[in-house]
Design an enzyme around this catalytic site. Structure first.
Site, PDB file in Angstrom:
ATOM      1  CB  SER A   1      -0.979   0.007   1.175  1.00 30.06           C
ATOM      2  OG  SER A   1      -0.305   0.172   2.398  1.00 30.06           O
ATOM      3  CG  ASN A   2       3.665   2.603   2.991  1.00 32.72           C
ATOM      4  OD1 ASN A   2       3.524   3.784   3.298  1.00 32.72           O
ATOM      5  ND2 ASN A   2       3.436   1.616   3.838  1.00 32.72           N
TER       6      ASN A   2
ATOM      7  CG  HIS B   1       9.844   0.900  12.319  1.00 35.55           C
ATOM      8  ND1 HIS B   1      10.016  -0.458  12.153  1.00 35.55           N
ATOM      9  CD2 HIS B   1       9.504   1.069  13.621  1.00 35.55           C
ATOM     10  CE1 HIS B   1       9.818  -1.067  13.304  1.00 35.55           C
ATOM     11  NE2 HIS B   1       9.502  -0.162  14.212  1.00 35.55           N
TER      12      HIS B   1
ATOM     13  NE  ARG C   1      21.399 -11.627   6.228  1.00 34.02           N
ATOM     14  CZ  ARG C   1      20.095 -11.661   6.500  1.00 34.02           C
ATOM     15  NH1 ARG C   1      19.263 -10.827   5.908  1.00 34.02           N
ATOM     16  NH2 ARG C   1      19.624 -12.515   7.365  1.00 34.02           N
TER      17      ARG C   1
ATOM     18  CD  GLU D   1       3.153   2.772   7.689  1.00 32.79           C
ATOM     19  OE1 GLU D   1       3.037   2.142   6.629  1.00 32.79           O
ATOM     20  OE2 GLU D   1       3.480   2.232   8.759  1.00 32.79           O
TER      21      GLU D   1
ATOM     22  CG  LEU E   1      16.199  -4.142  12.459  1.00 30.79           C
ATOM     23  CD1 LEU E   1      16.120  -4.380  10.964  1.00 30.79           C
ATOM     24  CD2 LEU E   1      15.778  -5.382  13.235  1.00 30.79           C
TER      25      LEU E   1
ATOM     26  CB  THR F   1      22.558   2.940   9.488  1.00 29.54           C
ATOM     27  OG1 THR F   1      21.747   2.594  10.628  1.00 29.54           O
ATOM     28  CG2 THR F   1      22.498   4.424   9.236  1.00 29.54           C
TER      29      THR F   1
HETATM   30  C1  GRF Z   1       4.041  -0.739   6.877  1.00 30.28           C
HETATM   31  O1  GRF Z   1       3.337  -0.701   8.086  1.00 30.28           O
HETATM   32  C2  GRF Z   1       5.443  -0.268   7.064  1.00 30.28           C
HETATM   33  O2  GRF Z   1       5.580   0.686   8.082  1.00 30.28           O
HETATM   34  C3  GRF Z   1       6.151  -1.531   7.458  1.00 30.28           C
HETATM   35  O3  GRF Z   1       5.545  -2.542   6.705  1.00 30.28           O
HETATM   36  C4  GRF Z   1       4.211  -2.161   6.376  1.00 30.28           C
HETATM   37  C5  GRF Z   1       4.063  -2.269   4.905  1.00 30.28           C
HETATM   38  O4  GRF Z   1       2.749  -2.105   4.479  1.00 30.28           O
HETATM   39  N1  GRF Z   1       7.566  -1.402   7.237  1.00 30.28           N
HETATM   40  P1  GRF Z   1       2.392  -2.058   2.921  1.00 30.28           P
HETATM   41  O5  GRF Z   1       2.942  -3.346   2.318  1.00 30.28           O
HETATM   42  O6  GRF Z   1       3.044  -0.838   2.351  1.00 30.28           O
HETATM   43  O7  GRF Z   1       0.902  -2.007   2.861  1.00 30.28           O
END
Ligand code: GRF
Length: 215
Positions: free
Chosen positions: A12-13, A113, A69, A178, A148, A145
């Site tokens: 969603s972000n 975050h 990794r 966000e 974490l 960085t």
């Molecule tokens: C968000 O809450 C972000 O803060 C965290 O992971 C989630 C991702 O949500 N890092 P989306 O996949 O962007 O909906």
């Protein structure tokens, strides 16, 4: 500025960032959406938006049950290079990146975050703030960085925790913020208002000793 948006989940972000780019609110474009999971919900949403998608399945890099990794990150570099990514935007990307990877992209990786950092780094923040009886929660955008959830903080939005809140209601309230503060931060970076070369980041030439508070 060419962005790579790294996702593991719903995305969603990523959608909010894509919409802000399309609306001209961010002087940048999403060069690639990169997922470490082939089943991430955000992949379909990215394709619907016409964005290039690459998948580097972290499960393909398991050796004896552990993530290799270095091999995984070497594979991540390919689509980043191929699509000319200049800034890496972690948007719900659930694989921790190594210090070597972060160093290679120093100052060019952002993360969001779901807490008011430095409080509540790590996982399950919504459940943990509810269990602790906190009155306030929120989200923070920061430079990445090797530590974490520990890089310099840029922009933060607080939300109240209301009586009767549960994980669904609280996470929806945080997500809504966000979707505002992540595009806003990226627009600052893309327009060079936000700079970071070690030490405190600067916004419009002023050192950010504490994160900007939105709202
Ligand atoms: C968000 O809450 C972000 O803060 C965290 O992971 C989630 C991702 O949500 N890092 P989306 O996949 O962007 O909906």
């Amino acid at each position: 500025m060419r962005l790579a948006v790294l996702i593991s989940g719903a995305g969603s972000n990523m959608v909010a960032i894509a919409q802000a780019c399309a609306a001209g609110q961010i002087p940048a474009q999403i060069a690639v959406v990169l997922s470490d999971r082939p089943d991430a919900g955000g992949i379909g949403r990215a394709r619907e938006l016409g964005l290039p998608v690459a998948v580097v399945d972290r499960n393909q890099f398991r050796r004896d049950g552990r993530l290799d990794r270095a091999a995984f990150e070497a594979a991540l570099e390919e689509p980043l290079r191929q699509h000319g990514a200049e800034v890496l935007v972690l948007a719900g990307f659930m694989t921790v990146l190594s210090p070597a990877f972060v160093e290679r992209h120093a100052g060019r990786i952002l993360n969001i975050h779901p807490s008011l950092l430095p409080g509540y780094p790590g996982l399950d923040t919504h459940a943990r703030v509810l269990a602790a009886g906190e009155r306030q929660h929120g989200a923070t955008v920061h430079f990445v960085t090797a530590e974490l959830d520990g890089g310099p903080l840029i922009l933060q939005a607080a939300v109240p925790i209301l009586a009767g809140d549960d994980l669904t209601s609280l996470s929806a309230r945080v997500h809504a913020q966000e979707h505002i503060i992540y595009p806003m931060t990226i627009s600052w970076l893309a327009s060079r208002r936000l700079l970071w070369n070690g030490g405190s980041p600067t916004l419009d030439g002023v050192p950010l000793r504490a994160p900007v508070q939105h709202g």
